[in-house]
Design a protein around this motif. Structure first.
Motif, PDB file in Angstrom:
ATOM      1  N   LEU A 378       0.806  -1.219   0.000  1.00 16.93           N
ATOM      2  CA  LEU A 378       0.000   0.000   0.000  1.00 16.93           C
ATOM      3  C   LEU A 378       0.842   1.274   0.000  1.00 16.93           C
ATOM      4  CD1 LEU A 378      -2.703  -1.130   2.575  1.00 16.93           C
ATOM      5  CD2 LEU A 378      -2.992  -0.965   0.101  1.00 16.93           C
ATOM      6  N   GLY A 379       2.161   1.154  -0.026  1.00 20.79           N
ATOM      7  CA  GLY A 379       3.014   2.331  -0.034  1.00 20.79           C
ATOM      8  C   GLY A 379       3.169   2.925   1.356  1.00 20.79           C
ATOM      9  N   VAL A 380       3.455   4.223   1.381  1.00 20.35           N
ATOM     10  CA  VAL A 380       3.689   4.923   2.653  1.00 20.35           C
ATOM     11  C   VAL A 380       2.373   5.482   3.186  1.00 20.35           C
ATOM     12  CG1 VAL A 380       4.891   6.831   3.780  1.00 20.35           C
ATOM     13  CG2 VAL A 380       6.046   5.506   1.988  1.00 20.35           C
ATOM     14  N   VAL A 381       2.089   5.225   4.446  1.00 20.85           N
ATOM     15  CA  VAL A 381       0.868   5.743   5.072  1.00 20.85           C
ATOM     16  C   VAL A 381       1.243   6.510   6.337  1.00 20.85           C
ATOM     17  CG1 VAL A 381      -0.550   3.852   4.197  1.00 20.85           C
ATOM     18  CG2 VAL A 381       0.481   3.672   6.463  1.00 20.85           C
ATOM     19  N   GLU A 382       0.365   7.430   6.738  1.00 23.70           N
ATOM     20  CA  GLU A 382       0.547   8.174   7.979  1.00 23.70           C
ATOM     21  C   GLU A 382      -0.574   7.807   8.937  1.00 23.70           C
ATOM     22  OE1 GLU A 382       0.879  12.718   9.793  1.00 23.70           O
ATOM     23  OE2 GLU A 382       0.425  12.416   7.679  1.00 23.70           O
ATOM     24  N   PRO A 383      -0.314   6.872   9.834  1.00 26.56           N
ATOM     25  CA  PRO A 383      -1.367   6.476  10.771  1.00 26.56           C
ATOM     26  C   PRO A 383      -1.567   7.510  11.861  1.00 26.56           C
ATOM     27  CG  PRO A 383       0.652   5.262  11.218  1.00 26.56           C
ATOM     28  CD  PRO A 383       0.924   6.106  10.007  1.00 26.56           C
ATOM     29  N   TRP A 384      -2.760   7.481  12.455  1.00 27.63           N
ATOM     30  CA  TRP A 384      -3.098   8.369  13.564  1.00 27.63           C
ATOM     31  C   TRP A 384      -3.535   7.500  14.742  1.00 27.63           C
ATOM     32  CZ3 TRP A 384      -3.706  13.940  13.038  1.00 27.63           C
ATOM     33  CH2 TRP A 384      -3.402  14.399  11.742  1.00 27.63           C
ATOM     34  N   LEU A 385      -3.088   7.892  15.922  1.00 26.41           N
ATOM     35  CA  LEU A 385      -3.494   7.196  17.130  1.00 26.41           C
ATOM     36  C   LEU A 385      -4.793   7.799  17.638  1.00 26.41           C
ATOM     37  CD1 LEU A 385      -2.614   5.033  19.229  1.00 26.41           C
ATOM     38  CD2 LEU A 385      -1.586   6.922  20.537  1.00 26.41           C
ATOM     39  N   LEU A 386      -5.815   6.988  17.757  1.00 31.18           N
ATOM     40  CA  LEU A 386      -7.135   7.441  18.189  1.00 31.18           C
ATOM     41  C   LEU A 386      -7.295   7.213  19.687  1.00 31.18           C
ATOM     42  CD1 LEU A 386     -10.126   8.319  17.302  1.00 31.18           C
ATOM     43  CD2 LEU A 386     -10.606   5.853  17.322  1.00 31.18           C
ATOM     44  N   SER A 387      -7.861   8.204  20.367  1.00 34.85           N
ATOM     45  CA  SER A 387      -8.152   8.059  21.808  1.00 34.85           C
ATOM     46  C   SER A 387      -9.361   8.910  22.152  1.00 34.85           C
ATOM     47  CB  SER A 387      -6.948   8.494  22.639  1.00 34.85           C
ATOM     48  OG  SER A 387      -6.634   9.855  22.419  1.00 34.85           O
ATOM     49  N   ARG A 388      -9.843   8.749  23.357  1.00 37.68           N
ATOM     50  CA  ARG A 388     -10.933   9.602  23.822  1.00 37.68           C
ATOM     51  C   ARG A 388     -10.362  10.958  24.227  1.00 37.68           C
ATOM     52  NH1 ARG A 388     -15.500   7.024  23.817  1.00 37.68           N
ATOM     53  NH2 ARG A 388     -15.583   4.777  24.240  1.00 37.68           N
ATOM     54  N   ARG A 389     -11.133  11.984  24.005  1.00 38.58           N
ATOM     55  CA  ARG A 389     -10.684  13.304  24.396  1.00 38.58           C
ATOM     56  C   ARG A 389     -10.985  13.554  25.862  1.00 38.58           C
ATOM     57  NH1 ARG A 389      -8.654  17.356  21.647  1.00 38.58           N
ATOM     58  NH2 ARG A 389      -8.928  19.507  22.336  1.00 38.58           N
ATOM     59  N   ALA A 390      -9.987  13.982  26.584  1.00 35.74           N
ATOM     60  CA  ALA A 390     -10.156  14.200  28.018  1.00 35.74           C
ATOM     61  C   ALA A 390     -11.166  15.312  28.265  1.00 35.74           C
ATOM     62  CB  ALA A 390      -8.816  14.558  28.636  1.00 35.74           C
TER      63      ALA A 390
END
Length: 390
Positions: A378-390
């Motif tokens: 899939l080539g280069v990807v930029e993942p994001w870490l998901l969390s709940r907002r405080a």
């Protein structure tokens, strides 16, 4: 069915079991076993044949050739339907019933009427066969097996199963039809709400994978029964959470579940809930979740495409007890207002709102960009870490 009917059915069930139990059962058991032992090897077991006739509601009457001719279809088409439903070739054994003939007539009739093309009819047979095969296997392995433990009367498991099947079959059949109609109504509603004809098949969905960490190592350490209980608990928990929060469970793969949702916020909530729920269960291993958003092709209840592959890859690189999402998913959360586009913008918006004496924007989730990395295929990807907002 009314409450009175249910009560009557229960009473009849006890009578049916009583009638086939102690004295009568012991008297018949020896004769049945002798008959089974004396039967030719190529003939089915008499008790198994009785169970089959009870379930199918008809006796064996036709060879495949005779069934096809009676249904008015070619043997070739009948064979294709039969195999699509998941049944093995039976040569020219007289093993088919009137119900098999009727099923052939119905499918071929839909083709002749122009309601279904022949390939679509084959697909209907295959999808129905695959789904119900799994259901039938589960019910026999997990349900009836537990109810038919050999008793002290000397009855075999098969003999105990007969009255139970006789009582349960109509109830389970009605329940199956009910669930099918409910699921069909939900699926039809989703299709009707699609923006155009293309979106009915190729749709933009959020797709999530949840994967148990170090499952292969667990298979070496746990006994088979313990492993089965763990997998069942995981699948049950995942299925309940996905359904409760508005997603759709696509399939389970033992140590992994695949789910989808029309809304990115729903998919995010499910992913985080899975992590939170399993983290508080000491019997469960750690979990990783990967979610991607984009165009998905749906076929026979499954999902395919680059978005699905990306979600799977994100799962494999996600930290333990964490949810990773792709850039498109992060953008969708920002578009719907479920997460800020950036923390800097969120801080500016909060400061501006405070200055004006207004409530600052409220977000459900937070997103943290991770290092870009190459992902196989899939080539280069930029993942994001998901969390709940405080």
């Amino acid at each position: 069915m009314t409450a009175d009917d249910a009560g009557s059915g229960t009473a009849e069930g006890r009578e049916a079991l009583d009638a086939t139990a102690p004295d009568a059962a012991v008297r018949d058991t020896g004769a049945r076993e002798r008959a089974a032992a004396e039967a030719p090897e190529d003939e089915p077991d008499p008790i198994a044949l009785r169970l089959e006739q009870l379930i199918l509601g008809a006796e064996r009457r036709y060879t495949p050739f005779q069934a096809a001719r009676s249904a008015g279809v070619s043997v070739e088409l009948a064979t294709r339907f039969w195999r699509a439903m998941g049944f093995a070739d039976i040569g020219q054994a007289k093993a088919l019933t009137e119900a098999d003939v009727l099923a052939l007539r119905r499918l071929s009739g839909l083709v002749e009427a122009g309601l279904l093309s022949e390939p679509m009819a084959i697909q209907v047979a295959r999808s129905t066969g695959q789904t119900t095969a799994r259901l039938a296997d589960w019910q026999m392995d997990s349900f009836l097996e537990g109810l038919t433990e050999p008793q002290e009367t000397g009855m075999s498991r098969t003999e105990i199963a007969y009255p139970l099947v006789e009582l349960l079959l109509p109830e389970l059949e009605e329940f199956l039809v009910y669930v099918y109609r409910r699921q069909l109504a939900a699926a039809t509603g989703r299709v009707v709400q699609a923006a155009d004809d293309v979106e009915m098949v190729n749709r933009r969905l959020a797709v999530g994978f949840a994967d148990l960490v170090s499952f292969t190592r667990l298979t070496r350490r746990l006994e088979e029964e313990e492993l089965g209980e763990l997998v069942e608990a995981f699948e049950t928990t995942a299925a309940d959470l996905v359904a409760a929060h508005g997603g759709r469970l696509i399939k389970t793969l033992g140590d992994e579940v695949l789910y989808a949702a029309d809304d990115a916020g729903i998919a995010a909530e499910i992913g985080l809930r899975l992590i939170e729920t399993l983290t508080h269960d000491e019997t469960m291993p750690e979990l990783r979740v990967g979610i991607a958003f984009g165009t998905v092709t749906t076929r026979m209840g499954d999902v395919f495409g680059t978005t699905v592959n990306l979600a799977s890859r994100l799962t494999s690189i996600a930290p333990k007890n964490a949810v990773l999402v792709d850039g498109a998913f992060a953008e969708e959360l920002g578009r719907t207002g479920d997460a800020p586009v950036s923390e800097a913008e969120a801080a500016e918006a909060a400061a501006a709102a405070e200055k004006e004496g207004e409530e600052p924007p409220s977000y459900r989730f937070a997103l943290q960009p991770m290092w870009q990395r190459p992902v196989r295929g899939l080539g280069v990807v930029e993942p994001w870490l998901l969390s709940r907002r405080a």
